[in-house]
Design a protein around this motif. Structure first.
Motif, mmCIF file in Angstrom:
data_model
loop_
_atom_site.group_PDB
_atom_site.id
_atom_site.type_symbol
_atom_site.label_atom_id
_atom_site.label_comp_id
_atom_site.label_asym_id
_atom_site.label_seq_id
_atom_site.Cartn_x
_atom_site.Cartn_y
_atom_site.Cartn_z
ATOM 1 N N GLY A 1 0.802 -1.217 0.000
ATOM 2 C CA GLY A 1 0.000 0.000 0.000
ATOM 3 C C GLY A 1 0.832 1.263 0.000
ATOM 4 N N GLY A 2 2.034 1.184 -0.583
ATOM 5 C CA GLY A 2 2.867 2.376 -0.690
ATOM 6 C C GLY A 2 3.472 2.832 0.626
ATOM 7 N N GLN A 3 3.211 2.078 1.720
ATOM 8 C CA GLN A 3 3.815 2.446 3.002
ATOM 9 C C GLN A 3 5.112 1.687 3.157
ATOM 10 O OE1 GLN A 3 1.514 2.027 6.457
ATOM 11 N NE2 GLN A 3 -0.443 2.270 5.433
ATOM 12 N N GLU A 4 5.977 2.200 3.958
ATOM 13 C CA GLU A 4 7.162 1.418 4.271
ATOM 14 C C GLU A 4 7.207 1.182 5.775
ATOM 15 O OE1 GLU A 4 11.969 1.411 3.659
ATOM 16 O OE2 GLU A 4 10.693 2.417 2.211
ATOM 17 N N LYS A 5 6.872 -0.046 6.137
ATOM 18 C CA LYS A 5 6.947 -0.412 7.557
ATOM 19 C C LYS A 5 8.099 -1.378 7.716
ATOM 20 C CE LYS A 5 2.279 0.548 8.779
ATOM 21 N NZ LYS A 5 1.037 0.101 9.381
ATOM 22 N N VAL A 6 9.028 -1.036 8.556
ATOM 23 C CA VAL A 6 10.245 -1.824 8.649
ATOM 24 C C VAL A 6 10.460 -2.362 10.057
ATOM 25 C CG1 VAL A 6 12.741 -1.822 8.330
ATOM 26 C CG2 VAL A 6 11.300 -0.429 6.836
ATOM 27 N N MET A 7 10.551 -3.671 10.130
ATOM 28 C CA MET A 7 11.031 -4.320 11.349
ATOM 29 C C MET A 7 12.542 -4.400 11.195
ATOM 30 S SD MET A 7 10.864 -5.970 14.177
ATOM 31 C CE MET A 7 12.201 -6.831 14.995
ATOM 32 N N PRO A 8 13.302 -3.673 12.049
ATOM 33 C CA PRO A 8 14.747 -3.638 11.835
ATOM 34 C C PRO A 8 15.405 -5.000 12.032
ATOM 35 C CG PRO A 8 14.129 -2.464 13.868
ATOM 36 C CD PRO A 8 12.861 -2.874 13.193
ATOM 37 N N THR A 9 16.570 -5.177 11.419
ATOM 38 C CA THR A 9 17.381 -6.380 11.582
ATOM 39 C C THR A 9 18.162 -6.235 12.882
ATOM 40 O OG1 THR A 9 17.582 -6.595 9.205
ATOM 41 C CG2 THR A 9 19.242 -7.728 10.524
ATOM 42 N N LEU A 10 17.840 -7.067 13.874
ATOM 43 C CA LEU A 10 18.421 -6.849 15.204
ATOM 44 C C LEU A 10 19.382 -7.956 15.625
ATOM 45 C CD1 LEU A 10 15.176 -5.542 16.990
ATOM 46 C CD2 LEU A 10 17.096 -4.192 16.127
ATOM 47 N N GLY A 11 19.697 -8.863 14.683
ATOM 48 C CA GLY A 11 20.507 -10.030 15.010
ATOM 49 C C GLY A 11 21.876 -9.725 15.599
ATOM 50 N N LEU A 12 22.394 -8.535 15.334
ATOM 51 C CA LEU A 12 23.714 -8.183 15.877
ATOM 52 C C LEU A 12 23.614 -7.223 17.061
ATOM 53 C CD1 LEU A 12 25.743 -7.787 12.555
ATOM 54 C CD2 LEU A 12 25.694 -9.727 14.144
ATOM 55 N N ASP A 13 22.392 -6.915 17.455
ATOM 56 C CA ASP A 13 22.198 -5.975 18.568
ATOM 57 C C ASP A 13 22.181 -6.753 19.887
ATOM 58 O OD1 ASP A 13 21.269 -4.220 20.493
ATOM 59 O OD2 ASP A 13 19.923 -3.186 19.097
ATOM 60 N N LYS A 14 23.263 -6.643 20.624
ATOM 61 C CA LYS A 14 23.377 -7.434 21.858
ATOM 62 C C LYS A 14 22.330 -7.041 22.894
ATOM 63 C CE LYS A 14 28.172 -8.802 21.514
ATOM 64 N NZ LYS A 14 29.481 -8.835 22.176
ATOM 65 N N ASN A 15 21.943 -5.773 22.904
ATOM 66 C CA ASN A 15 20.921 -5.349 23.870
ATOM 67 C C ASN A 15 19.588 -6.036 23.615
ATOM 68 O OD1 ASN A 15 22.433 -3.492 25.466
ATOM 69 N ND2 ASN A 15 22.417 -2.109 23.697
ATOM 70 N N VAL A 16 19.438 -6.580 22.416
ATOM 71 C CA VAL A 16 18.244 -7.356 22.084
ATOM 72 C C VAL A 16 18.539 -8.848 22.194
ATOM 73 C CG1 VAL A 16 16.620 -7.977 20.250
ATOM 74 C CG2 VAL A 16 17.299 -5.572 20.572
ATOM 75 N N MET A 17 19.583 -9.310 21.461
ATOM 76 C CA MET A 17 19.774 -10.750 21.323
ATOM 77 C C MET A 17 20.235 -11.432 22.619
ATOM 78 S SD MET A 17 18.514 -10.990 18.412
ATOM 79 C CE MET A 17 18.583 -12.772 18.146
ATOM 80 N N CYS A 18 20.928 -10.703 23.494
ATOM 81 C CA CYS A 18 21.337 -11.317 24.774
ATOM 82 C C CYS A 18 20.136 -11.502 25.707
ATOM 83 C CB CYS A 18 22.415 -10.478 25.457
ATOM 84 S SG CYS A 18 23.981 -10.459 24.548
ATOM 85 N N PHE A 19 18.998 -10.929 25.330
ATOM 86 C CA PHE A 19 17.800 -11.005 26.170
ATOM 87 C C PHE A 19 16.597 -11.507 25.375
ATOM 88 C CE2 PHE A 19 20.613 -7.642 27.612
ATOM 89 C CZ PHE A 19 20.785 -7.961 28.949
ATOM 90 N N ILE A 20 16.879 -12.189 24.253
ATOM 91 C CA ILE A 20 15.769 -12.498 23.349
ATOM 92 C C ILE A 20 14.801 -13.513 23.958
ATOM 93 C CG2 ILE A 20 16.926 -14.297 21.971
ATOM 94 C CD1 ILE A 20 14.595 -11.425 20.749
ATOM 95 N N ASP A 21 15.324 -14.470 24.745
ATOM 96 C CA ASP A 21 14.406 -15.402 25.411
ATOM 97 C C ASP A 21 13.556 -14.667 26.449
ATOM 98 O OD1 ASP A 21 15.107 -17.554 23.899
ATOM 99 O OD2 ASP A 21 16.063 -18.695 25.515
ATOM 100 N N ASP A 22 14.186 -13.725 27.148
ATOM 101 C CA ASP A 22 13.457 -12.955 28.159
ATOM 102 C C ASP A 22 12.271 -12.238 27.500
ATOM 103 O OD1 ASP A 22 16.254 -13.358 28.625
ATOM 104 O OD2 ASP A 22 16.187 -12.051 30.367
#
Ligand code: HEC
Length: 170
Positions: A109-130
């Motif tokens: 629909g001409g929108q750009e919705k982006v889920m960022p690539t977070l695989g290298l973001d330790k603040n995310v991936m070190c807590f992904i199970d949490d």
């Protein structure tokens, strides 16, 4: 007579029937304060007093720091990004992990919705199970909105795992 029996059965049943998903998410084992369901996937454990396991609490904190600005408070969604408390009613653990790690782009629909690539973001991936565990509790309505009312202490294993994942401060 039949009516009376039916009424008695209705009263005896829990206020809300436990859905298959809630049943499947039930913690059946634990190690160092981390709980697992029958499939061996991480899950939450919430006491009758509302006290949550440490991972659920940590997940609430990390979700609020890393995901809330797009996905809204308490996993409730926003005009920009979907309600993850809903998504996790159907999204598998594996699909959750890969979506967060790889990101996703929606150009419909001409929108750009982006889920960022977070695989290298330790603040995310070190807590992904949490984060997953927290959202799983939200998706089952096992946990209400806002800060969980109480929590179990963090385990040494959790702390060591996080330290190893984060590495030395750079
Ligand atoms: C910059 C904004 C932004 C941030 C920050 C963000 N997301 Fe997203 N996320 C999105 C958007 C937009 C989508 C929908 C993409 C689409 O429509 O394909 C999405 C989709 C997802 C999906 C797929 C949902 C579904 O129903 O299929 C998951 C899972 C997800 N995000 C998890 C997370 C987690 C966990 C975090 C925090 C660690 C996070 N996201 C942080 C914007 C964001």
């Amino acid at each position: 007579m039949a009516v009376a029996v039916l009424a008695a059965l209705t009263l005896a049943a829990p206020a809300r029937a436990e859905s298959d998903k809630v049943a499947a998410d039930k913690a059946v084992s634990s190690q160092d304060g981390k709980f697992f369901d029958a499939n061996g996937e991480p899950t939450y454990k919430i006491g009758p007093d509302g006290k949550v396991d440490w991972y659920t609490y940590s997940g609430f904190q990390r979700y609020s720091a890393e995901c809330l600005r797009c996905h809204g408070p308490d996993g409730m969604g926003s005009s920009y990004a979907p309600a993850l408390a809903n998504s996790l009613k159907t999204l598998s653990y594996g699909d959750f992990l890969s979506t967060v790690a790889n990101g996703r782009k929606n150009l419909e629909g001409g929108q750009e919705k982006v889920m960022p690539t977070l695989g290298l973001d330790k603040n995310v991936m070190c807590f992904i199970d949490d984060i997953y565990i927290y959202l799983k509790a939200r998706s089952d309505d096992a946990l209400g909105r806002g800060r969980p009312p109480g929590k179990e202490p963090k385990s040494k294993a959790w702390e060591e795992g996080v330290n190893a994942c984060m590495g030395p401060p750079s």
